[in-house]
Design an enzyme around this catalytic site. Structure first.
Site, PDB file in Angstrom:
ATOM      1  CE  LYS A  36      -0.733  -0.025   4.977  1.00  0.00           C
ATOM      2  NZ  LYS A  36      -1.502  -0.698   6.041  1.00  0.00           N
ATOM      3  NE  ARG A 131      -6.133  -0.774  11.578  1.00  0.00           N
ATOM      4  CZ  ARG A 131      -5.114  -0.833  10.712  1.00  0.00           C
ATOM      5  NH1 ARG A 131      -4.291   0.188  10.609  1.00  0.00           N
ATOM      6  NH2 ARG A 131      -4.926  -1.895   9.965  1.00  0.00           N
TER       7      ARG A 131
HETATM    8  C1  LIG Z   1      -0.689  -1.500   6.634  1.00  0.00           C
HETATM    9  C2  LIG Z   1      -1.040  -2.823   7.174  1.00  0.00           C
HETATM   10  C3  LIG Z   1      -0.043  -3.782   7.371  1.00  0.00           C
HETATM   11  C4  LIG Z   1       1.427  -3.494   7.124  1.00  0.00           C
HETATM   12  O1  LIG Z   1       1.905  -2.662   8.138  1.00  0.00           O
HETATM   13  P1  LIG Z   1       3.461  -2.217   8.166  1.00  0.00           P
HETATM   14  O2  LIG Z   1       3.587  -1.501   9.457  1.00  0.00           O
HETATM   15  O3  LIG Z   1       3.664  -1.357   6.979  1.00  0.00           O
HETATM   16  O4  LIG Z   1       4.238  -3.466   8.118  1.00  0.00           O
HETATM   17  C5  LIG Z   1      -0.433  -5.030   7.825  1.00  0.00           C
HETATM   18  N1  LIG Z   1      -1.724  -5.310   8.069  1.00  0.00           N
HETATM   19  C6  LIG Z   1      -2.709  -4.430   7.899  1.00  0.00           C
HETATM   20  C7  LIG Z   1      -4.109  -4.830   8.196  1.00  0.00           C
HETATM   21  C8  LIG Z   1      -2.395  -3.146   7.449  1.00  0.00           C
HETATM   22  O5  LIG Z   1      -3.385  -2.261   7.280  1.00  0.00           O
END
Ligand SMILES: *Cc1c(COP(=O)(O)O)cnc(C)c1O
Length: 388
Positions: A36, A131
């Protein structure tokens, strides 16, 4: 070359991803590469697949669709709960989605039925960060409902910590997730292949704990791109922390008083640093601002200090040499600055490194075939301490 630009060194990203895949693979934990922050860039996707990730995940369907269009051949997961209004797109573009709402799961099942496919899902469970996730007491009943959906296959469960409230992964909350997996399997006589413990904040726990339990999957984005864990943002041993650089160009250099004059109201953005009277000082302006990045998340090169920022101006002081108009400066972005730069149409994206220009589809297919064995070919590497 055009500025501002975000330079991503694909060789370094590959190294970081490969190393995390190996370290975690040696402990039986597979890595889902999270794209992302790079908007589902096919070039970064290809590098992650080649480094041995088990699949790719993104929180936005647009990015998953883009990777599909670009011929990415691995399993693609939507890691944010799908919007009800996007159920059809999700089933069409993603192999897997992470879910928390039965209403959405029913819509996904109907959409999958219409396409004569079975859509894989991971059920997210709340472990305290507040969350996404179903409350622990509701898990069994939710799974019962999911198992009744004709075109949905429950592939596993997962949790997300640290992102909203900063709750850290530890033996206790991870054991709670493992216990949920066992309780689901016992109650329904099924087996779950994915127990996804979390994101980059889980790395230190996963490499250090003696109680991994059922956790066999992490979703990693920031740690791969920036080389740091995300609990204390410490560098991870053996990883590059400079794979991503934001370059901007100097458009003005003048000697000016260090104190503003005239009556002062609210500045356009909160000031980075309150002005201190140091008499006359050199100041330079770079063509970079809040519309291109998060100025508070930039680490300037040595000898340069960020003293202010507005929408399109970054004001810096320089102690070592006077900057000239046309000079370029490179900054290390944190996650927030990197994401905003990736998302800004004003910032050019420049892929560098030896992996930057190979033919995409062929490499991707080859990589997809060996992705899974690569994750397991990880013996002989001893986990290093992950920073201090
Ligand atoms: C963004 C996200 C991740 C990755 O997080 P990082 O801190 O970039 O490794 C993993 N799981 C979910 C649900 C996310 O939204």
């Amino acid at each position: 070359m055009t500025a501002p630009r975000l330079e991503i060194d694909l060789s370094k990203v590959h190294h970081n991803a490969r190393r995390l895949v190996q370290l975690l693979g040696a402990r039986g934990v597979e890595v889902l590469g999270v794209t992302k922050a790079v908007l589902g860039s096919a070039e970064v996707a290809r590098v992650l697949v080649d480094a041995g990730v088990v699949g790719l995940g993104d929180s936005r369907i647009e990015n998953i669709e883009a990777m599909r269009r670009d011929g990415v051949q691995v399993s693609l997961a939507l890691i944010r709960s799908p919007m009800l209004s996007q159920a059809e797109r999700v089933v069409q573009a993603a192999d897997l989605s992470f879910n928390t709402e039965l209403k959405v799961l029913r819509a996904l099942s109907r959409a999958a039925e219409a396409r004569h496919v079975v859509h894989g899902v991971v059920l997210m469970i709340e472990l305290g960060d507040l969350r996404e996730g179903v409350m622990p007491d509701d898990v069994i009943e939710t799974v019962r409902q999911i198992l009744s959906l004709a075109n949905i296959k429950l592939r596993g469960i997962g949790a997300n910590l640290a992102c909203r409230s900063g709750v850290m992964p530890d033996d206790r909350n991870m054991a709670a997730l493992s216990a949920q997996a066992e309780s689901i399997e016992r109650t329904f006589g099924i087996s779950l292949d994915i127990v996804s413990g979390g994101n980059s904040a889980n790395i230190q726990w996963a490499l250090g704990t003696s109680q991994l339990g059922r956790i066999n999957h992490l979703r990693l984005g920031e740690s791969i791109l920036l080389g740091r864990e995300t609990v204390a943002r410490q560098p991870i041993a053996g990883l590059f922390t400079d794979a991503v650089t934001l370059i901007a160009e100097v458009i003005e250099t003048k000697t000016k008083p260090s104190m503003p004059w005239g009556q002062r109201g609210e500045p356009a953005f909160e000031e980075t640093i309150a002005p201190v009277d140091r008499g006359l000082a050199d100041q330079s302006i770079l063509a970079l601002g809040h519309q291109d990045t998060d100025p508070t998340g930039l680490q300037p090169p040595s000898g340069v200090t960020i003293v202010g920022a507005s929408s399109d101006h970054l004001i810096v002081g320089s102690s070592e040499r006077r900057l000239s108009v046309g000079d370029e400066l490179g900054f290390s972005p944190n996650y927030s600055a990197m994401v905003r730069s990736m998302t800004s149409p004003f910032v050019h994206k420049e892929m560098k490194g030896r992996l930057a220009r190979e033919s995409k589809p062929a490499l991707l297919q080859a990589a997809a075939l060996k992705a899974s064995p690569a994750a397991k070919r990880a013996s002989g590497i001893s986990p290093l301490p992950t920073g201090g």
